[in-house]
Design a protein around this motif. Structure first.
Motif, PDB file in Angstrom:
ATOM      1  N   ILE A 121     -39.514  71.437 -35.966  1.00 14.90           N
ATOM      2  CA  ILE A 121     -38.896  71.777 -34.692  1.00 14.90           C
ATOM      3  C   ILE A 121     -39.600  73.026 -34.183  1.00 14.90           C
ATOM      4  O   ILE A 121     -39.728  74.013 -34.903  1.00 14.90           O
ATOM      5  CB  ILE A 121     -37.383  72.039 -34.827  1.00 14.90           C
ATOM      6  N   HIS A 122     -40.070  72.963 -32.961  1.00 14.34           N
ATOM      7  CA  HIS A 122     -40.779  74.086 -32.359  1.00 14.34           C
ATOM      8  C   HIS A 122     -39.949  74.593 -31.186  1.00 14.34           C
ATOM      9  O   HIS A 122     -39.375  73.815 -30.441  1.00 14.34           O
ATOM     10  CB  HIS A 122     -42.160  73.655 -31.864  1.00 14.34           C
ATOM     11  N   PHE A 123     -39.925  75.897 -31.016  1.00 18.07           N
ATOM     12  CA  PHE A 123     -39.177  76.529 -29.942  1.00 18.07           C
ATOM     13  C   PHE A 123     -40.153  77.269 -29.044  1.00 18.07           C
ATOM     14  O   PHE A 123     -41.046  77.974 -29.522  1.00 18.07           O
ATOM     15  CB  PHE A 123     -38.155  77.522 -30.515  1.00 18.07           C
ATOM     16  N   TYR A 124     -39.979  77.120 -27.735  1.00 21.08           N
ATOM     17  CA  TYR A 124     -40.833  77.765 -26.747  1.00 21.08           C
ATOM     18  C   TYR A 124     -39.950  78.471 -25.738  1.00 21.08           C
ATOM     19  O   TYR A 124     -38.815  78.041 -25.485  1.00 21.08           O
ATOM     20  CB  TYR A 124     -41.713  76.731 -26.031  1.00 21.08           C
ATOM     21  N   LEU A 183     -43.708  83.265 -23.139  1.00 22.91           N
ATOM     22  CA  LEU A 183     -43.510  84.183 -24.253  1.00 22.91           C
ATOM     23  C   LEU A 183     -44.397  83.787 -25.430  1.00 22.91           C
ATOM     24  O   LEU A 183     -44.562  82.595 -25.723  1.00 22.91           O
ATOM     25  CB  LEU A 183     -42.043  84.193 -24.671  1.00 22.91           C
ATOM     26  N   TYR A 184     -44.974  84.779 -26.077  1.00 24.84           N
ATOM     27  CA  TYR A 184     -45.857  84.589 -27.218  1.00 24.84           C
ATOM     28  C   TYR A 184     -45.392  85.466 -28.373  1.00 24.84           C
ATOM     29  O   TYR A 184     -44.702  86.462 -28.167  1.00 24.84           O
ATOM     30  CB  TYR A 184     -47.295  84.989 -26.870  1.00 24.84           C
ATOM     31  N   THR A 232     -49.321  82.769 -30.501  1.00 21.06           N
ATOM     32  CA  THR A 232     -48.881  81.385 -30.341  1.00 21.06           C
ATOM     33  C   THR A 232     -47.639  81.369 -29.463  1.00 21.06           C
ATOM     34  O   THR A 232     -46.870  82.342 -29.441  1.00 21.06           O
ATOM     35  CB  THR A 232     -48.581  80.712 -31.695  1.00 21.06           C
ATOM     36  N   LYS A 233     -47.439  80.279 -28.734  1.00 20.74           N
ATOM     37  CA  LYS A 233     -46.228  80.097 -27.934  1.00 20.74           C
ATOM     38  C   LYS A 233     -45.078  79.564 -28.783  1.00 20.74           C
ATOM     39  O   LYS A 233     -43.936  79.593 -28.362  1.00 20.74           O
ATOM     40  CB  LYS A 233     -46.482  79.104 -26.796  1.00 20.74           C
ATOM     41  N   SER A 234     -45.386  79.044 -29.964  1.00 18.90           N
ATOM     42  CA  SER A 234     -44.401  78.412 -30.835  1.00 18.90           C
ATOM     43  C   SER A 234     -43.643  79.458 -31.651  1.00 18.90           C
ATOM     44  O   SER A 234     -44.232  80.193 -32.428  1.00 18.90           O
ATOM     45  CB  SER A 234     -45.106  77.433 -31.779  1.00 18.90           C
ATOM     46  N   PHE A 235     -42.326  79.504 -31.466  1.00 16.73           N
ATOM     47  CA  PHE A 235     -41.467  80.422 -32.207  1.00 16.73           C
ATOM     48  C   PHE A 235     -40.756  79.675 -33.322  1.00 16.73           C
ATOM     49  O   PHE A 235     -40.625  78.440 -33.282  1.00 16.73           O
ATOM     50  CB  PHE A 235     -40.435  81.061 -31.275  1.00 16.73           C
ATOM     51  N   ASN A 236     -40.267  80.417 -34.312  1.00 17.55           N
ATOM     52  CA  ASN A 236     -39.584  79.804 -35.450  1.00 17.55           C
ATOM     53  C   ASN A 236     -38.116  79.496 -35.175  1.00 17.55           C
ATOM     54  O   ASN A 236     -37.525  78.667 -35.861  1.00 17.55           O
ATOM     55  CB  ASN A 236     -39.705  80.711 -36.679  1.00 17.55           C
ATOM     56  N   SER A 237     -37.520  80.162 -34.192  1.00 20.62           N
ATOM     57  CA  SER A 237     -36.115  79.910 -33.862  1.00 20.62           C
ATOM     58  C   SER A 237     -35.856  80.320 -32.419  1.00 20.62           C
ATOM     59  O   SER A 237     -36.624  81.086 -31.830  1.00 20.62           O
ATOM     60  CB  SER A 237     -35.182  80.708 -34.791  1.00 20.62           C
ATOM     61  N   TRP A 238     -34.760  79.827 -31.873  1.00 15.82           N
ATOM     62  CA  TRP A 238     -34.404  80.214 -30.510  1.00 15.82           C
ATOM     63  C   TRP A 238     -34.026  81.690 -30.459  1.00 15.82           C
ATOM     64  O   TRP A 238     -34.263  82.368 -29.472  1.00 15.82           O
ATOM     65  CB  TRP A 238     -33.295  79.329 -29.945  1.00 15.82           C
ATOM     66  N   LYS A 239     -33.470  82.220 -31.556  1.00 14.56           N
ATOM     67  CA  LYS A 239     -33.085  83.640 -31.577  1.00 14.56           C
ATOM     68  C   LYS A 239     -34.329  84.533 -31.475  1.00 14.56           C
ATOM     69  O   LYS A 239     -34.292  85.576 -30.815  1.00 14.56           O
ATOM     70  CB  LYS A 239     -32.289  83.957 -32.833  1.00 14.56           C
ATOM     71  N   ASP A 240     -35.434  84.115 -32.095  1.00 19.05           N
ATOM     72  CA  ASP A 240     -36.681  84.878 -31.981  1.00 19.05           C
ATOM     73  C   ASP A 240     -37.154  84.943 -30.526  1.00 19.05           C
ATOM     74  O   ASP A 240     -37.706  85.958 -30.085  1.00 19.05           O
ATOM     75  CB  ASP A 240     -37.785  84.266 -32.843  1.00 19.05           C
ATOM     76  N   ILE A 241     -36.928  83.877 -29.782  1.00 14.33           N
ATOM     77  CA  ILE A 241     -37.304  83.851 -28.364  1.00 14.33           C
ATOM     78  C   ILE A 241     -36.441  84.821 -27.566  1.00 14.33           C
ATOM     79  O   ILE A 241     -36.942  85.556 -26.715  1.00 14.33           O
ATOM     80  CB  ILE A 241     -37.189  82.424 -27.784  1.00 14.33           C
ATOM     81  N   VAL A 242     -35.145  84.831 -27.847  1.00 14.67           N
ATOM     82  CA  VAL A 242     -34.240  85.739 -27.135  1.00 14.67           C
ATOM     83  C   VAL A 242     -34.689  87.183 -27.338  1.00 14.67           C
ATOM     84  O   VAL A 242     -34.765  87.966 -26.387  1.00 14.67           O
ATOM     85  CB  VAL A 242     -32.776  85.525 -27.597  1.00 14.67           C
TER      86      VAL A 242
END
Length: 138
Positions: free
Chosen positions: A18-21, A34-35, A59-69
């Motif tokens: 599962i990849h999060f962007y 976001l990178y 990379t644009k790919s995050f490990n979790s949605w919380k990392d994106i926030v």
């Protein structure tokens, strides 16, 4: 509201992939992709996925949605936007949330839009444009 964090997910063909962007959309302004930096631990753990990458590459790919926030909050601060003026959309099985609410523990399990029943793994449901419904409510 001055900005919206938009989270998208992609479920790949690899087992459990599962990849999060994420994007920070500044109202009356820019949409900022976001990178994050790749760590050496990630490269060592999954050399096939990160073949050709070096520690620190973006990379644009995050490990979790919380990392994106968190990344969106950092970028918003760089742009002079108060975290109180940011909403987050795209956290699985939730609606739009204020930035600080999105960082609290959230129950993201899929549930029926009408009765709130939590779906167990493999349980049947109806996924409609109006939302997810259990067999009883649909």
């Amino acid at each position: 509201m001055k900005a919206i964090v938009t989270i998208t997910t992609f479920r790949g063909i690899s087992f459990e992939a599962i990849h999060f962007y994420g994007t920070l959309q500044i109202i009356a302004g820019d949409d900022i992709e976001l990178y994050r930096s790749i760590t050496q631990t990630e490269i060592d753990k999954d050399p096939e996925r990160w073949y050709g990458y070096d520690e620190g590459d973006l990379t644009k790919s995050f490990n979790s949605w919380k990392d994106i926030v968190i990344a969106a909050g950092d970028k918003a601060k760089e742009k002079g936007i108060s975290l109180e003026e940011i909403f987050v959309e795209g956290i699985p099985n939730t609606g739009s949330l204020p930035y600080h609410e999105a960082l609290k523990p959230i129950d993201t399990r899929p549930r029926c839009k009408k009765c709130g029943k939590v779906f167990e793994s493999g349980e049947g449901c109806y996924n409609t444009p109006r939302g997810l419904f259990c067999v009883k409510c649909y």
